[in-house]
Design an enzyme around this catalytic site. Sequence first.
Site: not given
Length: 464
Positions: A41, A43, A206, A270, A319, A443
Site C-alpha cells: 500500500g 505506507c 500554513e 494539506v 498504519a 542508565h
Amino acid sequence: MKEITCRLLVIGAGPGGYVCAVRAGQLGIDTVIVEAGRPGGACLNVGCIPSKALIHAADEYTRAVHLSAGKSRLGITAAKPSLELAKTMAWKDGIVGRLTNGVVALLKKAQVKYVQGRARFLDGKTVEVDTEMGRQVIRAEVIVIATGSTPVELADLPFGGRVISSTEALALKEVPKKLVVVGAGYIGLELGTAFAKLGASVTIVEALSRILPLYDAELVRPVEKRLDTLGVRIITGARVKGLAKADAVAITSTDGKSSTLAADKILVTVGRKPMTDGFGLDAIDLDMDGRAIRVDDKCRTSMRGIYAIGDVTGEPMLAHRASAQGVMVAELVAGEKRAFDRVAIPGVCFTDPEIVSVGLSPEAAKAAGIDVKTGIFPLSANGRAMTLEREDGFVRVVARADNHLVVGIQAVGANLSEMSAAFALALEMGARLEDIAATVHAHPTQSEGFMEAAQRALGAAIHI
C-alpha cells in the site's frame, strides 16, 4: 475466467489489508486479497517507509556538512560532502522492494491467494476485478474494505508539473533549489525538514495560526526552534491561491495582503482523504461519515458481512491502527471475541526533533473534565542526551490527580520515536505514576526521562 469463491475477501494490500489477510490465513480461513497497486500500500511504497529513508539520508548529509564546516565540538573534521539524490532514491527504492517482496512472501506462506487488479463491488458478496488476464469475479462470505487513503488535492493547485504530492516528492531525482510546502502538518514538516537538510531553500505555508496544530504548543516549540536553525521560513495564517506564474505561487494572508513565493516545486500536504471512489461503493448500501466508511468498535459496517479498516474509516490515519484493526477483524471472522480499543494508539511525528504522543495531553484531559497532575523532565538534564549533542526536548507524563492513573504521555526529542512502545504499553496496562517511577530504567539512556517525569509528578525527581 473461472469464478473464485472464498470465505474472506480483502480489498487492498496495505498495512491493514495484508495483515488482515495473513492473520486470516494463519487461522485457516480461505482468503483472497486484491490489490490494484504494489503490495504494502501507500505506507510501504510512497509513505511511511520511503519518507523515513529520506529523512535518515538527510540527517546523514547534514551531519557530514556540519563536520566539514569545522563546527563539531568533538574534534572531528571531514571533507566537504556531495549529494547524488538519484542514488539516495535508488537506495530507498531498494528498501521498499525488499519489504514489498516480504509482503508477497508472507501472503504466500499464509496460503492467501493474491489477485492483482482493481476491485469493484457488484453486490454485498461479489466483486469483479480488472486483471491483466481479463475480468475476474470473486464471491465471498465476508469482505474487508482496506483501500486506504490518497493525498488531498487543492482546487487552486491541482497536482501536475511543479505541483506535487508527497508521492512525487519521494521520487525526485534532484533537490529543488526553492521548495514551497503547502500545509504544516506532520507530512509537510517531515518532508520540508528533510529537503532543507539536503540543501533546498524551504518555505512552509500554513492557513492556521501555527504549525503542527494537532500537537500542543509546548511540544511544537523545539521543532520550531530547529526549523529556524535550518533556515526554514514559516508563514502562518496564509492561504495559497494558485500559481502566480510558472515559477511562483500566490498567497494571501488573513489580513488580506497578497504576495508571491518563488518555487521550483510546490509540495501540497494539506492532508489525506479516504479512498472510497472507484470501488463501486454505490452498488452497496454503507453508512458514511463524510468520505469515510462508518464502522463500530469491531470495524463492522452497516452491511452484514462487510468490514472496513484503516484510513478508509477516517482518522487517525495511522498504519499501526490499520494493522491492529486487520488482526482483530481476521480473528472476529474466525469466531473469536474481539473489540478495538483506541486508548493507546501512539502518534509519532518524525520531525527534528521527533514528537511522540499517546493518550491525553494536559489540555485534552482538562477539556474532558479530568483533574490531572503533570510531570515534565527536560532532556537538558539527561546524560545520554548530552552525549548525543541533542538536549532539545522533554518527556511529559499526565496522570489523574486522585489515583495517579496515567492518562497521557508526550515527548519531543531526537530519536524518541523508539520510546512510543513503552508509552503505549504504560497506558495499555493501566500504569500509575508509582509504577513508572519505581521501574528501574537503564542508565545512561534517554528513557530515564520517562521515569524522572513520573517521579517529578510525584514530587520526588532526583535530577532536577
